[in-house]
Design a protein around this motif. Structure first.
Motif, PDB file in Angstrom:
ATOM      1  N   GLU A   6       0.828  -1.204   0.000  1.00 25.04           N
ATOM      2  CA  GLU A   6       0.000   0.000   0.000  1.00 25.04           C
ATOM      3  C   GLU A   6       0.865   1.258   0.000  1.00 25.04           C
ATOM      4  O   GLU A   6       0.590   2.226  -0.714  1.00 25.04           O
ATOM      5  CB  GLU A   6      -0.916   0.003   1.226  1.00 25.04           C
ATOM      6  CG  GLU A   6      -2.070  -0.977   1.156  1.00 25.04           C
ATOM      7  CD  GLU A   6      -3.113  -0.553   0.141  1.00 25.04           C
ATOM      8  OE1 GLU A   6      -3.484   0.637   0.115  1.00 25.04           O
ATOM      9  OE2 GLU A   6      -3.545  -1.414  -0.642  1.00 25.04           O
ATOM     10  N   THR A   7       1.911   1.243   0.806  1.00 30.40           N
ATOM     11  CA  THR A   7       2.789   2.409   0.904  1.00 30.40           C
ATOM     12  C   THR A   7       3.486   2.688  -0.414  1.00 30.40           C
ATOM     13  O   THR A   7       3.481   3.822  -0.919  1.00 30.40           O
ATOM     14  CB  THR A   7       3.852   2.185   2.001  1.00 30.40           C
ATOM     15  OG1 THR A   7       3.192   1.870   3.222  1.00 30.40           O
ATOM     16  CG2 THR A   7       4.703   3.419   2.186  1.00 30.40           C
ATOM     17  N   VAL A   8       4.093   1.664  -0.995  1.00 28.60           N
ATOM     18  CA  VAL A   8       4.830   1.846  -2.248  1.00 28.60           C
ATOM     19  C   VAL A   8       3.888   2.207  -3.388  1.00 28.60           C
ATOM     20  O   VAL A   8       4.187   3.073  -4.219  1.00 28.60           O
ATOM     21  CB  VAL A   8       5.630   0.567  -2.577  1.00 28.60           C
ATOM     22  CG1 VAL A   8       6.282   0.661  -3.950  1.00 28.60           C
ATOM     23  CG2 VAL A   8       6.691   0.317  -1.518  1.00 28.60           C
ATOM     24  N   ARG A  58      -3.165   8.194   1.285  1.00 28.19           N
ATOM     25  CA  ARG A  58      -3.148   6.736   1.382  1.00 28.19           C
ATOM     26  C   ARG A  58      -1.785   6.235   1.859  1.00 28.19           C
ATOM     27  O   ARG A  58      -1.698   5.349   2.706  1.00 28.19           O
ATOM     28  CB  ARG A  58      -3.472   6.161   0.004  1.00 28.19           C
ATOM     29  CG  ARG A  58      -3.511   4.658  -0.067  1.00 28.19           C
ATOM     30  CD  ARG A  58      -3.849   4.240  -1.484  1.00 28.19           C
ATOM     31  NE  ARG A  58      -3.496   2.855  -1.732  1.00 28.19           N
ATOM     32  CZ  ARG A  58      -3.174   2.389  -2.922  1.00 28.19           C
ATOM     33  NH1 ARG A  58      -3.133   3.203  -3.961  1.00 28.19           N
ATOM     34  NH2 ARG A  58      -2.888   1.117  -3.079  1.00 28.19           N
ATOM     35  N   GLY A  59      -0.735   6.841   1.321  1.00 33.11           N
ATOM     36  CA  GLY A  59       0.609   6.442   1.751  1.00 33.11           C
ATOM     37  C   GLY A  59       0.860   6.764   3.207  1.00 33.11           C
ATOM     38  O   GLY A  59       1.498   5.992   3.925  1.00 33.11           O
ATOM     39  N   ALA A  97       0.234   3.072   9.938  1.00 40.85           N
ATOM     40  CA  ALA A  97      -0.140   1.737  10.418  1.00 40.85           C
ATOM     41  C   ALA A  97       1.104   0.893  10.684  1.00 40.85           C
ATOM     42  O   ALA A  97       1.180   0.170  11.687  1.00 40.85           O
ATOM     43  CB  ALA A  97      -1.042   1.053   9.396  1.00 40.85           C
ATOM     44  N   ILE A  98       2.101   0.984   9.798  1.00 39.82           N
ATOM     45  CA  ILE A  98       3.350   0.248  10.015  1.00 39.82           C
ATOM     46  C   ILE A  98       4.073   0.790  11.239  1.00 39.82           C
ATOM     47  O   ILE A  98       4.620   0.023  12.047  1.00 39.82           O
ATOM     48  CB  ILE A  98       4.243   0.333   8.759  1.00 39.82           C
ATOM     49  CG1 ILE A  98       3.579  -0.417   7.596  1.00 39.82           C
ATOM     50  CG2 ILE A  98       5.621  -0.257   9.035  1.00 39.82           C
ATOM     51  CD1 ILE A  98       4.311  -0.276   6.279  1.00 39.82           C
ATOM     52  N   SER A  99       4.060   2.105  11.417  1.00 44.75           N
ATOM     53  CA  SER A  99       4.676   2.707  12.608  1.00 44.75           C
ATOM     54  C   SER A  99       3.963   2.256  13.876  1.00 44.75           C
ATOM     55  O   SER A  99       4.604   1.976  14.896  1.00 44.75           O
ATOM     56  CB  SER A  99       4.636   4.233  12.507  1.00 44.75           C
ATOM     57  OG  SER A  99       5.381   4.692  11.400  1.00 44.75           O
TER      58      SER A  99
END
Length: 199
Positions: free
Chosen positions: A149-151, A161-162, A168-170
């Protein structure tokens, strides 16, 4: 998030499985320590995407490639912190255990390893955080979690969105960090059975 969590946890377990014994070996031997320092320092200076190239060439894209790349990236941290924790045990305590007739194996399991526990838990914490840091790069080899999603958001110029995927990953990293820290505090608490057994 579950896919990302699984990638991080499996990568961490692989890193501990390989790096833990190597770190213990390095912490117990001066020669191995000298060699491992050079190798670990070299590995830690390489850019993260470098770890993807040989794995992709051998296995192709996919989650298995992502897990192995994550483990390769974080194993140097595991070795260094384990080595440091084992080497920093008070030598007078080891000498006292030997003087009382403890065998090398007993000295390791009953004295050295319990006293090294705080450093080992710190190493576990840092290994997990290194795995979380690497997981975003694994989107380049086909992993399907939040990292994708980030990439993808960066490629499509979708900052909102990024940002959400990155947050969320953090959040995952913070949760894992707090959990490991709480476990470490519980193990090192004066009233805990493990703390009493090592005292």
């Amino acid at each position: 998030m579950l896919i990302t969590f699984n990638l991080v946890m499996i990568g961490t377990l692989l890193s501990l499985f390989v790096g833990g014994p190597l770190g213990i070996w390095a912490g117990s031997s001066r020669r191995v320590h000298a060699v491992s320092e050079v190798i670990v320092t070299t590995l830690q200076t390489l850019p993260s995407f470098v770890y993807l190239v040989p794995v992709v060439m051998l296995l192709g894209p996919g989650d298995a490639t992502a897990v192995i790349a994550i483990a390769l990236y974080s194993v140097a941290t595991t070795v260094r912190y384990t080595d440091h924790a084992i080497r920093n045990v008070d030598p007078t305590t080891i000498e006292a255990a030997v003087a009382f007739g403890a065998t090398p194996l007993q000295t390791f399991w009953k004295v050295r390893l319990p006293l090294a526990r705080p450093g080992l838990m710190l190493g576990l914490n840092q290994t997990i955080l290194m795995c979380v840091g690497m997981v975003v790069i694994t989107a380049l080899v086909g992993s399907q979690g939040l990292e994708l999603e980030t990439v993808d958001a960066i490629a499509r110029v979708e900052p909102g969105r990024g940002l959400l995927a990155g947050l969320a990953i953090s959040a995952l990293a913070i949760i894992l960090d707090r959990y490991v820290g709480a476990v470490a505090e519980k193990l090192n608490a004066p009233g805990s059975p493990r703390a009493n057994s090592s005292s």
